[in-house]
Design an enzyme around this catalytic site. Sequence first.
Site, PDB file in Angstrom:
ATOM      1  N   SER A  56       0.648  -1.227   0.032  1.00  0.00           N
ATOM      2  CA  SER A  56      -0.022   0.166   0.069  1.00  0.00           C
ATOM      3  C   SER A  56       0.956   1.278   0.122  1.00  0.00           C
ATOM      4  O   SER A  56       0.184   2.538  -0.156  1.00  0.00           O
ATOM      5  CB  SER A  56      -0.821  -0.070   1.225  1.00  0.00           C
ATOM      6  OG  SER A  56      -2.080  -0.964   0.826  1.00  0.00           O
ATOM      7  N   LYS A  84       0.394   3.507  -2.893  1.00  0.00           N
ATOM      8  CA  LYS A  84      -0.804   4.084  -3.034  1.00  0.00           C
ATOM      9  C   LYS A  84      -0.429   5.672  -2.791  1.00  0.00           C
ATOM     10  O   LYS A  84      -1.216   6.616  -3.588  1.00  0.00           O
ATOM     11  CB  LYS A  84      -1.942   3.839  -2.124  1.00  0.00           C
ATOM     12  CG  LYS A  84      -2.546   2.268  -2.097  1.00  0.00           C
ATOM     13  CD  LYS A  84      -3.193   2.065  -0.876  1.00  0.00           C
ATOM     14  CE  LYS A  84      -3.876   0.749  -1.307  1.00  0.00           C
ATOM     15  NZ  LYS A  84      -4.587   0.202  -0.003  1.00  0.00           N
ATOM     16  N   TYR A 128      -3.787  -2.670 -10.178  1.00  0.00           N
ATOM     17  CA  TYR A 128      -3.605  -2.400  -8.802  1.00  0.00           C
ATOM     18  C   TYR A 128      -2.873  -3.131  -8.074  1.00  0.00           C
ATOM     19  O   TYR A 128      -1.736  -2.715  -7.361  1.00  0.00           O
ATOM     20  CB  TYR A 128      -4.993  -2.093  -8.190  1.00  0.00           C
ATOM     21  CG  TYR A 128      -5.161  -2.090  -6.407  1.00  0.00           C
ATOM     22  CD1 TYR A 128      -4.714  -1.049  -5.969  1.00  0.00           C
ATOM     23  CD2 TYR A 128      -5.409  -3.311  -5.729  1.00  0.00           C
ATOM     24  CE1 TYR A 128      -4.673  -1.079  -4.548  1.00  0.00           C
ATOM     25  CE2 TYR A 128      -5.569  -3.115  -4.568  1.00  0.00           C
ATOM     26  CZ  TYR A 128      -4.942  -2.130  -3.734  1.00  0.00           C
ATOM     27  OH  TYR A 128      -5.121  -2.379  -2.270  1.00  0.00           O
ATOM     28  N   TYR A 186      -4.571   3.450   7.912  1.00  0.00           N
ATOM     29  CA  TYR A 186      -6.008   2.845   7.819  1.00  0.00           C
ATOM     30  C   TYR A 186      -6.628   3.150   9.310  1.00  0.00           C
ATOM     31  O   TYR A 186      -6.633   4.455   9.745  1.00  0.00           O
ATOM     32  CB  TYR A 186      -6.026   1.413   7.810  1.00  0.00           C
ATOM     33  CG  TYR A 186      -5.238   0.734   6.588  1.00  0.00           C
ATOM     34  CD1 TYR A 186      -5.829   1.295   5.456  1.00  0.00           C
ATOM     35  CD2 TYR A 186      -4.091   0.087   6.751  1.00  0.00           C
ATOM     36  CE1 TYR A 186      -5.013   0.801   4.164  1.00  0.00           C
ATOM     37  CE2 TYR A 186      -3.490  -0.372   5.561  1.00  0.00           C
ATOM     38  CZ  TYR A 186      -3.954   0.088   4.341  1.00  0.00           C
ATOM     39  OH  TYR A 186      -3.231  -0.193   3.288  1.00  0.00           O
ATOM     40  N   VAL A 233       1.028  -3.631   3.703  1.00  0.00           N
ATOM     41  CA  VAL A 233       1.186  -5.006   4.485  1.00  0.00           C
ATOM     42  C   VAL A 233       2.311  -5.799   4.277  1.00  0.00           C
ATOM     43  O   VAL A 233       2.508  -6.979   4.979  1.00  0.00           O
ATOM     44  CB  VAL A 233      -0.270  -6.038   4.102  1.00  0.00           C
ATOM     45  CG1 VAL A 233      -1.472  -5.203   4.640  1.00  0.00           C
ATOM     46  CG2 VAL A 233      -0.144  -6.423   2.652  1.00  0.00           C
TER      47      VAL A 233
END
Length: 307
Positions: A63, A66, A191, A243, A261
Site C-alpha cells: 500500500s 498508493k 492495482y 487505515y 502489508v
Amino acid sequence: MNFQKILDEIYAEIQPELSRGKVADYIPALAEVKREQFAMTLTLPDGSVYSVGESTKPFSIQSISKAFTFTMALDIYSKALYERVGVEPSGNPFNSLVQLEYEHGKPRNPFINAGAIAITDALITHYRDEYKTLEAVIGFVRRISDNPEISFDSIVANSEMEHGDRNLALARLMKSFGKFENDVQQTVMTYFKHCAITMNTEELSRAMLFLAFGGTDPISGKQFITPAQAKRINAMMLTCGHYDASGEFAFHVGLPAKSGVGGGIAATVPGVMSIAVWSPGLNQYGNSHAGTLALELFTTKTGLSIF
Ligand code: GLU
C-alpha cells in the site's frame, strides 16, 4: 545529530519486538516472508544516507505504492480527483465494503483499498490502457527514486489476484454505483501489480525525499509536483496513512507516513529528511509492529516530528 548512533540504538532496542506481530498471510506469496527482519534508512537532502539492518533486502511495498499513484492522479486530475475519491479518514479496516455501500460507491480516501483502486481506474482512463498505466507508475517510481531498476514481482501480484475476491468486490460495488470506468478485472490486476513493486529501505527512503521537500527532489533538483500538491499528499499520509490506526500513529509517531502489508512504512520529516522502515510482522491493523515502534523511538530520540 549522530543519526547512525540513533539508528544503532533503535536497532538494539527493537530486537525483542521482531518476534511479535503476524506476517500478512492473506496474500500467500507474502506469508512466506520471514518475520524476524528489520531495516531502517534515513535519506538527507545532501544525499547522505544512514541505514541499519537489512536495508538492501527487497520487500513488497504494497500500500505504500498508493502514495505514489495518488501523487500521479492528483497531478493529472487536480481538484476533479475529489469527485472520485474523498479526503477523510475512514476509521475502518483497509478492505472494508460496508462504508463504500452506505456512501454510494465513493471511497473515503485514496489510501483505503477502494480509494486506491478508484485511483488506478482514473489512471487507466488517463493513460488509455492498463499496460501504459503500469508502465507510467513504474516509470514514476523509477524517476523519484532515481533508480531505473525498480520493478514489480509478478508472483506476488498473481498470488494476490488468486485471493483477490474482496478487492474485486470493492471494484464491482463501485461499478454498480456507476463510479468505475474501466474493466474491473484488469483494473484490480493493475492495482495488484503496482502494490507488488519491490524495493528496499534505501530505495524507498530515496523515493520519498521529494515529498519531504515540497515536491522537488533536493538531490537532483527535479521538481515532480508543486509544493501545494506535496502538502496535500503529506496531509493525506498523516490523516489516512495507517487505515483505522492513523490517529494512533499520528499520536505516537507524529510524522506523515504510509504503511503497507509487506511490513514497510515510508515517512517524511518535512524539510528535513525521508525515512523508510521495514519489518514484516504486522499489528492488528495491518501496519508493521516493529516498524511503527522504531519510528516512535526515532521521533522521541531526535525530537524530529511535525508537532
Ligand atoms: N495489495 C494489498 C491489498 O489490496 C494492499 C494492502 C496494504 O498494503 O495495506 O489488500
